[in-house]
Design an enzyme around this catalytic site. Structure first.
Site, PDB file in Angstrom:
ATOM      1  N   GLU A 197       0.808  -1.096   0.043  1.00  0.00           N
ATOM      2  CA  GLU A 197      -0.093  -0.069   0.035  1.00  0.00           C
ATOM      3  C   GLU A 197       0.803   1.483   0.104  1.00  0.00           C
ATOM      4  OE1 GLU A 197      -2.631  -3.125   1.477  1.00  0.00           O
ATOM      5  OE2 GLU A 197      -0.491  -2.547   1.960  1.00  0.00           O
ATOM      6  N   GLU A 315     -16.642   0.218 -10.888  1.00  0.00           N
ATOM      7  CA  GLU A 315     -16.756  -0.880 -12.114  1.00  0.00           C
ATOM      8  C   GLU A 315     -17.471  -2.163 -11.413  1.00  0.00           C
ATOM      9  OE1 GLU A 315     -13.189  -2.017 -14.042  1.00  0.00           O
ATOM     10  OE2 GLU A 315     -13.961  -4.177 -13.787  1.00  0.00           O
TER      11      GLU A 315
END
Length: 545
Positions: A197, A315
């Site tokens: 991350e 999405e």
């Protein structure tokens, strides 16, 4: 959820002649606290497919535009279009390319889209073919942040994209697609196993700072705080290598330029063992579990950052890897679209972008003729239309899930300005009329189609501006009923919404009234405020109060 005056309706389900245990009260007047955004019914289009869907200046795709216009007719807003997907992170710029896109397929990586892609200047013409549509353009983080050619592509395309999206066309920017899968992607990793991350956040911030500087230089109007921002982090799910809340803690939004928290979601995989239409898509429990996991991840972010931006599905669709024939391209998938969208709205997601691509099995429409798939309106589009009709035209729309007792049905109350306006019932009991449920060869003797009767007890619709708009005991009124229908959950043709067909071959996607479908149906609210509606297996009904 906060309730204003606790006036309620009681909901009953009558199945095979016997009353299902339990009564389901629904507040009919609420204080709105979970309103959706305009353009809730929106789309995501695969980066490499966008020129097919939109066309260009000389050959605009009017079929696609007709389908978008149909949704505006029902909701008042054209869908927002996110242009991105896996192929945005493969796309490099070639200034000398005389056409929009040159894509090379590698069957070892994907059979559904090219994985070596070059775009030319004319790619950006596709942003000018649809009137009154706002777009999010996805820049390449996958190659852009770790190759010189990818970085040069960013420098070259930001000016082209921002100029193409001037004059009110810009929605928000995207930078990178599903970075949580960069080191594990089935199509081939584009990051090492050490990918984490903190590295992602550094690359994202470095790229977005450069994008902002280039937008200020070439399109200063789009660099203003009111115009500039991103949908992010666009992770592929909640169970992958990178976690959205960890990226947030690492400073993803330290610049406060993420305007919408975007996540991606698919119910299951196209080739996952045990996936069937009934057990996977026509299963409210499965859908709810999937959305709930996404909501939980978002609220982890809220616990870190109470001012986090609203969540959207940037999405999503039924089954990842572009869907599966016999499931994602059937009428059952249209019913799933209704259930998924309305449940997402009830859980606080503000907009849903259903993903589309040329030749994709789950696509709502095939924009062009290919040697794989014929041009046309596909079954999932009818789910988009039914959802849009259910939400309707109102600036303050809120959706509340009505919890039922069986996983093969779902119901939702829809409020306009805090007042109950509509109820949607989705009967997801599978009904097949073709051999093996594949939607191809009709059964010679299909079984009798079942039906479920649903009862609502309306206790009052509250007051607005001092005027009682509730149901008065002793007063009878009519309720309009609109239906989403097909011959069965396995149908791939013969689908209608309220008697309308949107098929390409009839009028290029414009609505055409079908003479063989009953419309204008009404049911009556009796003198005690009760209403009953029957819903066939594998169909949905909308009650408009």
């Amino acid at each position: 959820m906060r309730f204003s005056n606790m006036k309620q309706a009681v909901f009953f389900s009558l199945l095979t002649g016997s009353l299902v245990q339990g009564q389901f009260p629904v507040a009919t007047s609420i204080t709105s606290a979970n309103e959706i955004l305009d353009g809730f019914v929106s789309f995501s289009i695969e980066f490499s497919s966008f020129p097919d869907f939109a066309g260009n200046n000389s050959h605009p795709n009017t079929f696609s535009d007709n389908l978008l216009e149909n949704i505006r007719h029902l909701t008042g807003t054209k869908p927002y279009i996110r242009v991105g997907g896996n192929t945005q992170d493969y796309a490099l710029y070639n200034a000398s390319l005389p056409y929009a896109l040159n894509g090379t397929f590698n069957p070892k990586r994907s059979l559904d889209y090219p994985t070596t892609i070059y775009i030319g200047r004319s790619y950006f013409e596709s942003y000018s073919t649809w009137k009154d549509v706002k777009f999010s353009h996805g820049f390449n983080l996958g190659l852009g942040a770790n190759t010189s050619e990818g970085w040069q592509t960013l420098l070259d395309t930001v000016p082209l994209a921002c100029k193409a999206l001037s004059d009110g066309k810009l929605y928000l920017w995207g930078y990178g697609n599903e970075p949580d899968l960069f080191s594990t992607a089935a199509q081939g990793p584009i990051r090492p196993p050490s990918w984490n991350e903190s590295t992602y956040v550094w690359q994202w911030q470095n790229g977005t700072r450069t994008i902002h500087a280039l937008v200020r230089q070439h399109c200063p109007d789009l660099a203003r705080e009111s115009e500039y921002g991103y949908i992010a982090p666009s992770h592929g799910g909640v169970g992958n290598r990178l976690k959205a809340h960890v990226s947030w803690a690492a400073g993803l939004n330290s610049g406060r330029n993420v305007r919408l928290y975007s996540t991606h979601n698919y119910i299951s995989g196209a080739t996952t063992p045990g996936v069937t239409l009934q057990s996977t898509l026509l299963n409210h429990t499965v859908t709810a579990r999937s959305v709930n996991a996404q909501a939980a991840e978002y609220y982890r972010i809220v616990s870190l950052d109470p001012g986090a931006p609203p969540p959207i599905f940037g999405e999503t669709n039924s089954l990842y890897n572009q869907g599966r024939p016999g499931l994602s391209n059937t009428f059952g998938a249209a019913l799933w679209v209704v259930d998924f969208n309305l449940y997402a709205a009830s859980k606080g997601f503000k907009r849903v972008h259903m993903h589309q691509g040329t030749n994709y099995r789950y696509t709502s429409w095939q924009p062009i003729e290919t040697n794989v798939t014929s041009i046309g309106t596909k079954p999932p589009y009818y789910g988009n239309i039914a959802t849009a009709a259910a939400l309707g035209r109102h600036e303050k729309v809120e959706v509340v899930n009505i919890p039922l007792t069986w996983h093969r049905e779902a119901a939702y109350a829809i409020y306009h300005g805090g007042i109950l306006s509509r109820v949607v019932v989705v009967n997801m009991r599978g009904y097949n009329t073709t051999v093996d449920g594949e939607g191809l060869v009709p059964l010679p003797n299909p079984p009798k189609r079942g039906s479920v009767e649903y009862f609502f007890q309306l206790g009052g619709l509250g007051k607005r501006a001092g005027v009682d708009v509730g149901v008065t005991v002793g007063y009878r009124q009519k309720v309009k009923v609109q239906r989403l229908r097909a011959n069965g959950s396995d149908a791939v043709t013969g689908i209608s919404w309220d008697g309308w067909s949107y098929n390409y071959e009839l009028d290029q996607g414009r609505p055409v009234r079908m003479g063989n479908v009953t419309t204008g149906e009404e049911v009556e609210v009796d003198g005690m405020g009760r209403v009953k509606v029957g819903v066939e297996d594998s169909s949905a009904a909308l009650l408009v109060f």
